[in-house]
Design an enzyme around this catalytic site. Structure first.
Site, PDB file in Angstrom:
ATOM      1  N   ASN A 105      38.875  39.345  33.854  1.00 46.29           N
ATOM      2  CA  ASN A 105      37.887  40.299  33.363  1.00 46.29           C
ATOM      3  C   ASN A 105      38.582  41.197  32.346  1.00 46.29           C
ATOM      4  O   ASN A 105      39.393  42.032  32.720  1.00 46.29           O
ATOM      5  CB  ASN A 105      37.349  41.111  34.553  1.00 46.29           C
ATOM      6  N   LYS A 146      37.298  43.477  30.573  1.00 48.85           N
ATOM      7  CA  LYS A 146      36.696  44.816  30.498  1.00 48.85           C
ATOM      8  C   LYS A 146      36.498  45.222  29.026  1.00 48.85           C
ATOM      9  O   LYS A 146      36.279  44.370  28.195  1.00 48.85           O
ATOM     10  CB  LYS A 146      37.553  45.820  31.291  1.00 48.85           C
ATOM     11  N   HIS A 177      29.859  44.696  38.949  1.00 46.35           N
ATOM     12  CA  HIS A 177      31.239  45.186  39.008  1.00 46.35           C
ATOM     13  C   HIS A 177      31.249  46.660  39.430  1.00 46.35           C
ATOM     14  O   HIS A 177      30.342  47.413  39.060  1.00 46.35           O
ATOM     15  CB  HIS A 177      31.919  45.012  37.644  1.00 46.35           C
ATOM     16  N   GLU A 206      32.783  49.157  38.404  1.00 44.90           N
ATOM     17  CA  GLU A 206      32.721  50.131  37.308  1.00 44.90           C
ATOM     18  C   GLU A 206      31.283  50.333  36.851  1.00 44.90           C
ATOM     19  O   GLU A 206      30.888  51.428  36.457  1.00 44.90           O
ATOM     20  CB  GLU A 206      33.633  49.673  36.155  1.00 44.90           C
ATOM     21  N   GLU A 242      36.142  43.126  45.583  1.00 48.23           N
ATOM     22  CA  GLU A 242      37.071  43.999  44.861  1.00 48.23           C
ATOM     23  C   GLU A 242      37.035  45.391  45.498  1.00 48.23           C
ATOM     24  O   GLU A 242      36.160  46.200  45.170  1.00 48.23           O
ATOM     25  CB  GLU A 242      36.665  44.115  43.391  1.00 48.23           C
ATOM     26  N   GLY A 297      42.971  48.586  39.349  1.00 49.28           N
ATOM     27  CA  GLY A 297      43.713  49.324  38.333  1.00 49.28           C
ATOM     28  C   GLY A 297      44.678  50.343  38.906  1.00 49.28           C
ATOM     29  O   GLY A 297      45.194  51.194  38.179  1.00 49.28           O
ATOM     30  N   SER A 344      44.257  44.660  41.354  1.00 53.32           N
ATOM     31  CA  SER A 344      45.711  44.621  41.127  1.00 53.32           C
ATOM     32  C   SER A 344      46.340  43.265  41.454  1.00 53.32           C
ATOM     33  O   SER A 344      47.449  43.208  41.985  1.00 53.32           O
ATOM     34  CB  SER A 344      46.400  45.753  41.893  1.00 53.32           C
TER      35      SER A 344
HETATM   36  P1  13P Z   1      42.814  45.136  38.013  1.00 47.80           P
HETATM   37  O1  13P Z   1      43.314  43.732  38.187  1.00 47.80           O
HETATM   38  O2  13P Z   1      43.258  45.774  36.731  1.00 47.80           O
HETATM   39  O3  13P Z   1      43.101  45.975  39.221  1.00 47.80           O
HETATM   40  O4  13P Z   1      41.212  45.056  37.895  1.00 47.80           O
HETATM   41  C1  13P Z   1      40.500  44.326  38.822  1.00 47.80           C
HETATM   42  C2  13P Z   1      39.109  44.185  38.359  1.00 47.80           C
HETATM   43  O5  13P Z   1      38.355  45.126  38.312  1.00 47.80           O
HETATM   44  C3  13P Z   1      38.660  42.855  37.933  1.00 47.80           C
HETATM   45  O6  13P Z   1      37.285  42.794  37.775  1.00 47.80           O
END
Ligand code: 13P
Length: 252
Positions: free
Chosen positions: A9, A11, A96, A98, A168, A174, A214
């Site tokens: 992803n 982002k 997601h 976010e 997740e 992150g 992560s």
């Molecule tokens: P990270 O791998 O940066 O923690 O992000 C995970 C994520 O949100 C994938 O959709």
């Protein structure tokens, strides 16, 4: 057997030139990866270009979100799943964290987007996961159960064969704090159990459940060793082709 899926992803990162460069490098680095499906999710503006550049390779392309419907109309700023399919994508990430946290995504809109994605012939990657305070309060499972039941409401058993779940935990995204392989396995097993209740044991057995939060080259092997972990949804470590390729090639 559930074929693993390793998805990146991206982002809101990368201008088009960088996205193209990364995808072309990745194409070379994962050319021999047959043990899993490889998916990358660039921003909307890069989707068509990237889909064209990786066509015929083992890399598939996902959008990071979609509209709740496929009917054309006066919906400024929205992108219909049929339009995503039209430019060569095969997957769409839905729900997601976010988007849930910052853009008003609800279980109901996740459900609509999942159905619209399926109707367009895309594979929705439906994301679920609890926040830190929910885990600390002992509510992780009930939160994830509610998200699953809401997000998958009304889906048939054959719909379920065409979706992927991504677990997740928000506290692991992150932050560099990965769930331990045991924590991931525990929740993945729980998710499979919830789906067995809603859609039957066979549907649950075939469902691919990805872990996200992560994921890095140095923790992918132990995560993939868990019985109910069928792949990964990778954020930060997917932005660099070499690092993402190491995750994809966890088996070699
Ligand atoms: P990270 O791998 O940066 O923690 O992000 C995970 C994520 O949100 C994938 O959709």
């Amino acid at each position: 057997m559930r074929k693993p899926v390793i998805a990146g992803n991206w982002k809101m990162y990368k201008l088009l030139s960088d996205a193209v460069e990364t995808s072309l490098e990745l194409k070379r680095l994962v050319a021999n990866a047959n043990h899993c499906e490889v998916v990358i999710a660039p921003v909307f503006t890069a989707l068509k270009t990237i889909a064209d550049r990786v066509e015929g390779s083992n890399i598939k392309v996902a959008a990071q979100d979609c509209s709740i419907q496929n009917d054309f109309g006066a919906h400024t700023g929205e992108v219909a799943p049929v339009m995503i399919k039209d430019v060569g994508c095969s997957h769409v990430i839905v729900g997601h964290s976010e988007r849930r946290q910052f853009y008003g995504e609800t279980d109901e809109s996740v459900n609509w987007k999942t159905m619209a994605g399926l109707a367009a012939g895309l594979t929705p990657i439906v994301c679920v996961g609890e926040k830190l305070e929910e885990r600390e309060a002992g509510n992780a499972e009930s939160v994830v159960k509610t998200q699953l039941e809401g997000g998958l409401k009304g889906l048939t058993v054959s719909d379920l064969e065409r979706i992927i779940i991504a677990y997740e935990p928000v506290w692991a995204i992150g932050t560099g704090k990965t769930a331990t392989p045991e924590q991931a396995q525990e929740m993945h097993g729980f998710i499979r159990g919830v789906v067995a209740e809603t859609h039957g044991a066979e549907a649950a057995e075939g469902l691919r459940i990805l872990y996200g939060g992560s994921v890095k080259p140095d923790n992918i092997v132990e995560l993939m060793a868990q019985e109910d972990v069928d792949g990964a949804l990778v954020g930060g470590a997917s932005l660099d082709a070499a690092s993402f390729a190491k995750i994809v090639n966890y088996k070699q």
